[in-house]
Design an enzyme around this catalytic site. Structure first.
Site, PDB file in Angstrom:
ATOM      1  N   PHE A  10      25.978  82.739  44.887  1.00  0.00           N
ATOM      2  CA  PHE A  10      25.832  82.528  43.448  1.00  0.00           C
ATOM      3  C   PHE A  10      27.142  82.168  42.740  1.00  0.00           C
ATOM      4  O   PHE A  10      27.335  82.534  41.584  1.00  0.00           O
ATOM      5  CB  PHE A  10      25.201  83.767  42.785  1.00  0.00           C
ATOM      6  CG  PHE A  10      24.096  84.368  43.592  1.00  0.00           C
ATOM      7  CD1 PHE A  10      22.947  83.664  43.855  1.00  0.00           C
ATOM      8  CD2 PHE A  10      24.218  85.651  44.126  1.00  0.00           C
ATOM      9  CE1 PHE A  10      21.929  84.207  44.628  1.00  0.00           C
ATOM     10  CE2 PHE A  10      23.210  86.204  44.893  1.00  0.00           C
ATOM     11  CZ  PHE A  10      22.049  85.476  45.150  1.00  0.00           C
ATOM     12  N   CYS A  11      28.017  81.436  43.402  1.00  0.00           N
ATOM     13  CA  CYS A  11      29.318  81.078  42.816  1.00  0.00           C
ATOM     14  C   CYS A  11      30.028  82.323  42.289  1.00  0.00           C
ATOM     15  O   CYS A  11      30.647  82.303  41.216  1.00  0.00           O
ATOM     16  CB  CYS A  11      29.144  80.049  41.697  1.00  0.00           C
ATOM     17  SG  CYS A  11      28.786  78.396  42.279  1.00  0.00           S
TER      18      CYS A  11
END
Length: 444
Positions: free
Chosen positions: A362-363
Site C-alpha cells: 500500500f505504498c
C-alpha cells in the site's frame, strides 16, 4: 464457521457511476462488481460526472482568453477554487493551489518549506519520500496515539523545526490522528502543521480554521472526482516566495531574455493550461459531500467496518492496527488470512466473486514492516458501499477458509492470477484475454 449478518441492512449513501457494472468471473458467469478498493481510487459520483458532462461543451482556455467560452471557463475555475476553500474551512488569507493529486501537492509543499521538517514513519510514501529526499527527520511512532504525540513533542523540542507533516488518516488502517492537538503541538514549538488528507478528506469534514492545520493536501480521485485534479490549501507566505513549482505560462508577471519576474500563488505554481474539467469535478464533489447530513458518513462507515471487523474475527482472520487507543477510524480494514498469500486472496476474490480489494504494501513499506507483515489485504468502503458488499466478502472468505478456491492460481512477476485466465476484456478494448500488471500500490 458462521457469520451473523447485520440486522438492519446498510444502503449506499450516494449514487456512483458504475455501481451496477457487471464483471466476468472465471467460470463464465458475470456478477455485479463489489468495489471494496475505494481507498485507492473512488468512482465518480453521478453528480460529479453530470457536472463534467455539462461543462465539457463549453471547455476552452482559462485566464488569458477574451472569448465567451474562455471567460466562462475562467469563471468556473476560480469559482471552483473558492468552493474547495470553503469545503475545507480555509482561512480568508489561505491559498488554494490546484495540483494533479496529493503526491503532487506534497511535492510542491516540500519545495516551499524554509527549514527542517518532522514526519512519522507510518506515512504513505507521498508524505515520506519528499521529506526523506530532503534529509528531514523521520520519527518512529509509538504503539499508541499518546506515545506517538510524546515522541513528536520530544523531537520538536530537540531543535528548530519549520513543519510537522503527518497523515490525517492512515491509508493502511484508517486510523486518524487528533488534528487540533497536533496543530497546537507544532505551533507551541514554532512549527507549522501539514496534513496528508488523501484518506481523511473523503471521509471526514476538515476545517483548517477550526483545527489550526496550516496546510492540507488531497486528491480528487479519492474524493469521487477521478478527473486528474488535487489541491494544496494553506498559508500563503511560503507559497508566494517559493521557486515556481511548474515554470511556464501563467506563472509569470514579466519575462525578459535576461530574467523572469514570477507572480504570487496560486498562479505561481499553476504554470501551463490548467485542468478545468478536473478542477470543476473536484468542486462538484466538495458540494456533494458538503450536502451530506452531519455524521451521516461516519455512521455509514462505522456500521460497515464494525460488521466487517466482527465477521473477520469470527473467521479467525487477524486485522492490523497501528495504535491501540485510536478512537476515530475511517472506512478501511486491513487483514491477513492465515495460510494464504494476500495476492492469492485478492485474485480469488476477483476471479470467483467479482470483488475488488487491494493487496500488497500500500505504498507504506515502513508501516507494513512495523506491523510485522510483508503484505496484507485491504478493504475500503465509502459512499456507495452497502452491507451486501460486506456480506459477499465475508461469505467469500468463509468459503476460501472452509473449501479453498475452486480455481487454480499462480504467481508471476506481475502478481497473482487465475490459471487459466478465462476472463476477457470488453469488446471495445479488443476482447482479448485479461492480462495486466498488478499494481504495487495505490497512488494518492
Amino acid at each position: 464457521m458462521s457469520v451473523q449478518a447485520l440486522s438492519v441492512p446498510v444502503a449506499p449513501l450516494a449514487a456512483l457511476v458504475g455501481a451496477t457494472t457487471q464483471v466476468p468471473l472465471v467460470d463464465g458467469s458475470t456478477r455485479r462488481y463489489a468495489n471494496l478498493d475505494i481507498a485507492a481510487s473512488a468512482p465518480a459520483l453521478e453528480q460529479v460526472a453530470a457536472a463534467v458532462a455539462q461543462l465539457t461543451p463549453y471547455w476552452s482556455s482559462v485566464h488569458r482568453g477574451a472569448g465567451y467560452l474562455s471567460r466562462l471557463c475562467t469563471a468556473v475555475y476560480e469559482q471552483s477554487r473558492a468552493e474547495v476553500a470553503s469545503f475545507v474551512g480555509a482561512r480568508a488569507d489561505d491559498v488554494v493551489v490546484f495540483t494533479r493529486n496529493t503526491t503532487d501537492a506534497l511535492g510542491l509543499l516540500a519545495s516551499a518549506v524554509p527549514g527542517e521538517v518532522v514526519v512519522l514513519d507510518v506515512e504513505h510514501h507521498a508524505n515520506l519520500l519528499p521529506w526523506q529526499r530532503r534529509g528531514d527527520r523521520i520519527v518512529r511512532s509509538g504503539s499508541s496515539v499518546e506515545e506517538t504525540l510524546g515522541a513528536l513533542q520530544a523531537e520538536l523540542a530537540r531543535r528548530p523545526t519549520a513543519l510537522l507533516s503527518v497523515t490525517g488518516a492512515s491509508n493502511v488502517t484508517g486510523e486518524c490522528l487528533p488534528l487540533r492537538r497536533l496543530a497546537d503541538l507544532a505551533h507551541a514549538h514554532g512549527a507549522r502543521l501539514a496534513v496528508d488528507g488523501a484518506q481523511l478528506v473523503p471521509h471526514r469534514r476538515v476545517d483548517l480554521a477550526a483545527t489550526g492545520v496550516d496546510y492540507l493536501a488531497f486528491s480528487g480521485h479519492k474524493l469521487y472526482a477521478p478527473y486528474g485534479a488535487g489541491a494544496l490549501v494553506g498559508r500563503r507566505d511560503w507559497l508566494d516566495t517559493a521557486e515556481p513549482y511548474l515554470a511556464g505560462g501563467g506563472a509569470v508577471r514579466e519575462v525578459r531574455v535576461e530574467a523572469t519576474e514570477w507572480t504570487t500563488a496560486p498562479a505561481r505554481h499553476e504554470g501551463g493550461t490548467p485542468n478545468v474539467l478536473g478542477v470543476a469535478a473536484l468542486a462538484a464533489a466538495a458540494r456533494a459531500l458538503g450536502e451530506l447530513r452531519d455524521g451521516a458518513l461516519e455512521a455509514h462507515e462505522h456500521a460497515l467496518t464494525s460488521r466487517l471487523s466482527e465477521g473477520l474475527a469470527s473467521l479467525g482472520i487477524r486485522t492490523h492496527r497501528i495504535w491501540h487507543d485510536a478512537t476515530d477510524v475511517v472506512g478501511i480494514v486491513t487483514f491477513s488470512v492465515p495460510g494464504r498469500d494476500p495476492g492469492e486472496v485478492a485474485a480469488y476474490l476477483s476471479a470467483e466473486h467479482g470483488i475488488g480489494v487491494r493487496d500488497g504494501r500500500f505504498c507504506a513499506h515502513p508501516l507494513l514492516a512495523r506491523l510485522g507483515t510483508a503484505a496484507a489485504v485491504r478493504v475500503s468502503v465509502g459512499l456507495g458501499t452497502s452491507s451486501d458488499d460486506v456480506e459477499r466478502l465475508l461469505d467469500a472468505l468463509r468459503t476460501l477458509l472452509e473449501d479453498g478456491p475452486s480455481w487454480g492460481y499462480a504467481r508471476s512477476e506481475s502478481g497473482w492470477a487465475p490459471v487459466p485466465e478465462t476472463r476477457a476484456l470488453p469488446s471495445w478494448l479488443g476482447g482479448a484475454s485479461l492480462a495486466g500488471d498488478a499494481p504495487a500500490c495505490e497512488q494518492p
